[in-house]
Design a protein around this motif. Structure first.
Motif, PDB file in Angstrom:
ATOM      1  N   TYR A  20       7.503   5.651   5.916  1.00 42.79           N
ATOM      2  CA  TYR A  20       7.460   4.203   6.097  1.00 42.79           C
ATOM      3  C   TYR A  20       8.486   3.510   5.203  1.00 42.79           C
ATOM      4  CZ  TYR A  20       5.622  -0.557   6.371  1.00 42.79           C
ATOM      5  OH  TYR A  20       5.488  -1.909   6.566  1.00 42.79           O
ATOM      6  N   LEU A  21       8.662   4.011   3.994  1.00 36.32           N
ATOM      7  CA  LEU A  21       9.605   3.417   3.044  1.00 36.32           C
ATOM      8  C   LEU A  21      11.047   3.839   3.310  1.00 36.32           C
ATOM      9  CD1 LEU A  21       7.512   3.787  -0.225  1.00 36.32           C
ATOM     10  CD2 LEU A  21       7.848   1.723   1.138  1.00 36.32           C
ATOM     11  N   GLY A  22      11.246   4.684   4.325  1.00 36.53           N
ATOM     12  CA  GLY A  22      12.598   5.093   4.691  1.00 36.53           C
ATOM     13  C   GLY A  22      13.198   6.145   3.781  1.00 36.53           C
ATOM     14  N   ARG A  23      12.357   6.857   3.025  1.00 36.22           N
ATOM     15  CA  ARG A  23      12.870   7.799   2.038  1.00 36.22           C
ATOM     16  C   ARG A  23      13.025   9.216   2.575  1.00 36.22           C
ATOM     17  NH1 ARG A  23      15.819   5.776  -0.912  1.00 36.22           N
ATOM     18  NH2 ARG A  23      15.496   7.259  -2.614  1.00 36.22           N
ATOM     19  N   HIS A  24      12.285   9.564   3.625  1.00 37.15           N
ATOM     20  CA  HIS A  24      12.339  10.943   4.106  1.00 37.15           C
ATOM     21  C   HIS A  24      12.192  11.026   5.614  1.00 37.15           C
ATOM     22  CE1 HIS A  24      12.530  13.087   0.326  1.00 37.15           C
ATOM     23  NE2 HIS A  24      11.565  12.326  -0.161  1.00 37.15           N
ATOM     24  N   LEU A  82       0.825  -1.203   0.000  1.00 36.90           N
ATOM     25  CA  LEU A  82       0.000   0.000   0.000  1.00 36.90           C
ATOM     26  C   LEU A  82       0.858   1.252   0.000  1.00 36.90           C
ATOM     27  CD1 LEU A  82      -2.756   1.400   0.219  1.00 36.90           C
ATOM     28  CD2 LEU A  82      -2.584   1.158   2.719  1.00 36.90           C
ATOM     29  N   MET A  83       1.894   1.276   0.836  1.00 40.51           N
ATOM     30  CA  MET A  83       2.775   2.433   0.894  1.00 40.51           C
ATOM     31  C   MET A  83       3.517   2.640  -0.432  1.00 40.51           C
ATOM     32  SD  MET A  83       2.349   3.805   3.917  1.00 40.51           S
ATOM     33  CE  MET A  83       0.622   3.329   3.739  1.00 40.51           C
ATOM     34  N   GLN A  84       3.919   1.558  -1.060  1.00 37.24           N
ATOM     35  CA  GLN A  84       4.584   1.660  -2.357  1.00 37.24           C
ATOM     36  C   GLN A  84       3.631   2.174  -3.427  1.00 37.24           C
ATOM     37  OE1 GLN A  84       6.036  -2.394  -2.695  1.00 37.24           O
ATOM     38  NE2 GLN A  84       8.098  -1.797  -2.071  1.00 37.24           N
ATOM     39  N   PHE A  85       2.371   1.749  -3.365  1.00 36.85           N
ATOM     40  CA  PHE A  85       1.380   2.222  -4.330  1.00 36.85           C
ATOM     41  C   PHE A  85       1.119   3.711  -4.151  1.00 36.85           C
ATOM     42  CE2 PHE A  85      -3.114   3.094  -5.356  1.00 36.85           C
ATOM     43  CZ  PHE A  85      -3.077   2.834  -6.728  1.00 36.85           C
ATOM     44  N   ILE A  86       0.996   4.158  -2.908  1.00 38.01           N
ATOM     45  CA  ILE A  86       0.775   5.584  -2.653  1.00 38.01           C
ATOM     46  C   ILE A  86       1.949   6.407  -3.183  1.00 38.01           C
ATOM     47  CG2 ILE A  86       0.575   7.330  -0.836  1.00 38.01           C
ATOM     48  CD1 ILE A  86      -0.964   5.261   0.814  1.00 38.01           C
ATOM     49  N   GLY A 127      -5.369  15.521   4.042  1.00 35.31           N
ATOM     50  CA  GLY A 127      -5.524  14.070   3.988  1.00 35.31           C
ATOM     51  C   GLY A 127      -4.553  13.365   3.064  1.00 35.31           C
ATOM     52  N   TRP A 128      -4.600  13.702   1.769  1.00 35.93           N
ATOM     53  CA  TRP A 128      -3.717  13.033   0.820  1.00 35.93           C
ATOM     54  C   TRP A 128      -2.240  13.361   1.074  1.00 35.93           C
ATOM     55  CZ3 TRP A 128      -3.400   8.919  -1.860  1.00 35.93           C
ATOM     56  CH2 TRP A 128      -2.437   8.784  -2.859  1.00 35.93           C
ATOM     57  N   PRO A 129      -1.883  14.637   1.330  1.00 35.58           N
ATOM     58  CA  PRO A 129      -0.473  14.908   1.670  1.00 35.58           C
ATOM     59  C   PRO A 129       0.006  14.124   2.884  1.00 35.58           C
ATOM     60  CG  PRO A 129      -1.576  16.949   1.095  1.00 35.58           C
ATOM     61  CD  PRO A 129      -2.643  15.895   1.176  1.00 35.58           C
ATOM     62  N   LEU A 130      -0.881  13.924   3.872  1.00 33.82           N
ATOM     63  CA  LEU A 130      -0.491  13.150   5.055  1.00 33.82           C
ATOM     64  C   LEU A 130      -0.233  11.687   4.687  1.00 33.82           C
ATOM     65  CD1 LEU A 130      -0.063  12.856   8.095  1.00 33.82           C
ATOM     66  CD2 LEU A 130      -2.543  12.552   8.349  1.00 33.82           C
ATOM     67  N   LEU A 131      -1.082  11.109   3.853  1.00 40.74           N
ATOM     68  CA  LEU A 131      -0.853   9.731   3.407  1.00 40.74           C
ATOM     69  C   LEU A 131       0.465   9.620   2.643  1.00 40.74           C
ATOM     70  CD1 LEU A 131      -4.339   8.435   2.182  1.00 40.74           C
ATOM     71  CD2 LEU A 131      -2.991   7.622   4.128  1.00 40.74           C
ATOM     72  N   MET A 132       0.729  10.603   1.791  1.00 39.67           N
ATOM     73  CA  MET A 132       1.978  10.589   1.039  1.00 39.67           C
ATOM     74  C   MET A 132       3.173  10.700   1.981  1.00 39.67           C
ATOM     75  SD  MET A 132       3.252  10.244  -1.969  1.00 39.67           S
ATOM     76  CE  MET A 132       1.901  10.607  -3.115  1.00 39.67           C
ATOM     77  N   ALA A 133       3.050  11.550   3.001  1.00 38.12           N
ATOM     78  CA  ALA A 133       4.129  11.708   3.974  1.00 38.12           C
ATOM     79  C   ALA A 133       4.375  10.409   4.732  1.00 38.12           C
ATOM     80  CB  ALA A 133       3.797  12.839   4.942  1.00 38.12           C
ATOM     81  N   LEU A 134       3.299   9.744   5.151  1.00 33.61           N
ATOM     82  CA  LEU A 134       3.451   8.474   5.867  1.00 33.61           C
ATOM     83  C   LEU A 134       4.110   7.419   4.981  1.00 33.61           C
ATOM     84  CD1 LEU A 134       0.052   8.251   7.790  1.00 33.61           C
ATOM     85  CD2 LEU A 134       2.316   8.614   8.771  1.00 33.61           C
ATOM     86  N   SER A 135       3.737   7.395   3.702  1.00 34.53           N
ATOM     87  CA  SER A 135       4.328   6.407   2.803  1.00 34.53           C
ATOM     88  C   SER A 135       5.823   6.644   2.629  1.00 34.53           C
ATOM     89  CB  SER A 135       3.625   6.421   1.444  1.00 34.53           C
ATOM     90  OG  SER A 135       4.023   7.523   0.653  1.00 34.53           O
ATOM     91  N   ARG A 136       6.220   7.908   2.500  1.00 33.49           N
ATOM     92  CA  ARG A 136       7.639   8.215   2.298  1.00 33.49           C
ATOM     93  C   ARG A 136       8.456   7.927   3.558  1.00 33.49           C
ATOM     94  NH1 ARG A 136       8.764   7.380  -2.242  1.00 33.49           N
ATOM     95  NH2 ARG A 136      10.561   8.784  -2.322  1.00 33.49           N
ATOM     96  N   GLU A 169       5.704  11.538 -11.945  1.00 28.66           N
ATOM     97  CA  GLU A 169       5.291  12.464 -13.008  1.00 28.66           C
ATOM     98  C   GLU A 169       4.066  11.996 -13.774  1.00 28.66           C
ATOM     99  OE1 GLU A 169       7.104  14.308 -17.164  1.00 28.66           O
ATOM    100  OE2 GLU A 169       8.448  13.477 -15.654  1.00 28.66           O
ATOM    101  N   MET A 170       3.978  10.714 -14.120  1.00 30.10           N
ATOM    102  CA  MET A 170       2.889  10.234 -14.956  1.00 30.10           C
ATOM    103  C   MET A 170       1.529  10.458 -14.304  1.00 30.10           C
ATOM    104  SD  MET A 170       2.100   9.132 -17.863  1.00 30.10           S
ATOM    105  CE  MET A 170       3.742   8.707 -18.456  1.00 30.10           C
ATOM    106  N   ALA A 171       1.454  10.265 -12.972  1.00 30.07           N
ATOM    107  CA  ALA A 171       0.184  10.449 -12.275  1.00 30.07           C
ATOM    108  C   ALA A 171      -0.260  11.905 -12.343  1.00 30.07           C
ATOM    109  CB  ALA A 171       0.312   9.999 -10.822  1.00 30.07           C
ATOM    110  N   TYR A 172       0.669  12.843 -12.172  1.00 38.88           N
ATOM    111  CA  TYR A 172       0.302  14.256 -12.213  1.00 38.88           C
ATOM    112  C   TYR A 172       0.015  14.717 -13.644  1.00 38.88           C
ATOM    113  CZ  TYR A 172       1.563  14.419  -7.342  1.00 38.88           C
ATOM    114  OH  TYR A 172       1.593  14.181  -5.993  1.00 38.88           O
ATOM    115  N   THR A 173       0.690  14.118 -14.619  1.00 38.61           N
ATOM    116  CA  THR A 173       0.372  14.423 -16.016  1.00 38.61           C
ATOM    117  C   THR A 173      -1.072  14.051 -16.312  1.00 38.61           C
ATOM    118  OG1 THR A 173       2.663  14.073 -16.704  1.00 38.61           O
ATOM    119  CG2 THR A 173       0.967  13.957 -18.419  1.00 38.61           C
ATOM    120  N   ALA A 174      -1.489  12.855 -15.884  1.00 36.22           N
ATOM    121  CA  ALA A 174      -2.868  12.421 -16.095  1.00 36.22           C
ATOM    122  C   ALA A 174      -3.849  13.341 -15.371  1.00 36.22           C
ATOM    123  CB  ALA A 174      -3.036  10.978 -15.613  1.00 36.22           C
ATOM    124  N   LEU A 175      -3.526  13.711 -14.130  1.00 36.04           N
ATOM    125  CA  LEU A 175      -4.395  14.596 -13.360  1.00 36.04           C
ATOM    126  C   LEU A 175      -4.576  15.936 -14.068  1.00 36.04           C
ATOM    127  CD1 LEU A 175      -5.907  15.365 -10.705  1.00 36.04           C
ATOM    128  CD2 LEU A 175      -3.693  16.160  -9.836  1.00 36.04           C
TER     129      LEU A 175
END
Length: 326
Positions: A169-173, A22-26, A158-167, A32-38
């Motif tokens: 959790y994955l040890g990236r930030h 789930l964290m990897q999917f978030i 909400g969404w920024p918080l999920l993104m922050a938790l994913s980063r 870039e591709m996701a924001y291009t589509a958005l």
């Protein structure tokens, strides 16, 4: 805020394969591709001016993130602590335990120096995933004038918080990285909303400032690594497109599901064709192998995609109006 205890708690408390997936999917939705589509859906399937404002916020945040990363040059959690997993895998840090030992302390100085000595160093501060997610969400909130309270909270927090938790959790930030990304993203979205003509009033200074900002960053990208060339070129192209639309007039926004779908599909087709067309032109037009040439083709490619989408937006309504075939 550069402590690794937050990451260790997240990884040990939620040590499960489905949580990692789930964290990897978030995090995957932060590329870039996701924001291009958005942006394409918002601009050509809903409201062009508001969608371009979201694009402006994303591009400005991408430029800000790159400049801050290169200037601060700070490590990631997996660079300073062997106990922190890197996307679920064992990390290979420069030091064994070099996270901040107090809340306000910076990471280990030796690890930071070793990272900066790498030829292609991958710096952490600030989080581009969180910053761009916040800029895009806040840009949507402001540009589209969203008033539903639950949706406003979801976009702003909400969404920024999920993104922050994913980063994290994955040890990236670090915590400092994601907090900085969130705050800067909010400010950048507000700036984009102020600069886009017709969203926050029509002021004479908006278009000159937008064009000047695009031209300045494009020029700076040729001389300093602090400004990413591709993002600066897209920002310049966006400014030129907005100037042309202000002069020639903006196309009417789509009405009905058919127009929305046709416009989005049309601009996606233009997007898919743009790269081979640019490559063909680059082969036919001899230009020096220099950064300014790369800047030119990035600008032309972005204009080709957006301009093609605008041209389709002007054409499709006439074909779908009742009685148009008579």
């Amino acid at each position: 805020m550069f402590q690794t205890q937050w990451h260790l708690w997240l990884q040990h408390t939620f040590d499960s394969g489905w949580v990692l997936s789930l964290m990897q999917f978030i995090s995957l939705l932060g590329y870039e591709m996701a924001y291009t589509a958005l942006i394409l859906v918002c601009a050509f399937g809903a409201r062009l001016r508001a969608g371009l404002c979201v694009m402006l916020a994303v591009l400005l945040m991408a430029c800000a993130t790159h400049a801050i990363k290169q200037s601060a040059a700070l490590p990631r959690p997996t660079d300073v602590d062997a106990a922190v997993l890197d996307k679920g895998e064992p990390s290979h840090p420069f030091v064994v335990d070099g996270g901040g030992h107090t809340f306000w302390a910076l990471p280990d100085a030796q690890a930071t120096a070793m990272l900066r000595a790498q030829p292609d160093a991958d710096y952490g501060f600030n989080s581009g995933h969180v910053g761009v997610a916040t800029a895009a969400c806040a840009g949507l909130l402001l540009a589209f004038g969203i008033r539903r309270r639950w949706l406003r909270w979801t976009l702003a927090l909400g969404w920024p918080l999920l993104m922050a938790l994913s980063r994290m959790y994955l040890g990236r930030h670090f915590l400092a990285d994601v907090l900085a990304g969130w705050l800067i993203g909010l400010g950048v979205a507000m700036l984009a909303w102020q600069l886009m003509p017709g969203l926050h009033g029509n002021r004479r200074w908006q278009l000159p400032v937008l064009l000047g900002l695009g031209a300045t960053l494009a020029w700076a990208s040729l001389w300093t690594p602090l400004v990413p060339l591709d993002e600066a070129a897209r920002l310049l192209a966006l400014g030129l497109l907005v100037a042309w639309l202000q002069w020639r007039g903006w196309p009417a926004d789509p009405r009905g599901i058919v127009q929305r779908v046709l416009r989005v599909l049309g601009v996606v087709l233009v997007y898919l064709l743009a790269r081979p067309i640019i490559e063909w032109l680059a082969q036919r037009i001899p230009l020096p192998d220099a950064p300014i040439t790369e800047l030119l083709w990035h600008t032309v490619g972005t204009l080709l995609i957006l301009g093609g989408g605008v041209a389709l937006a002007r054409w499709i309504p006439r074909q779908t109006q009742p009685g148009a075939s008579r």
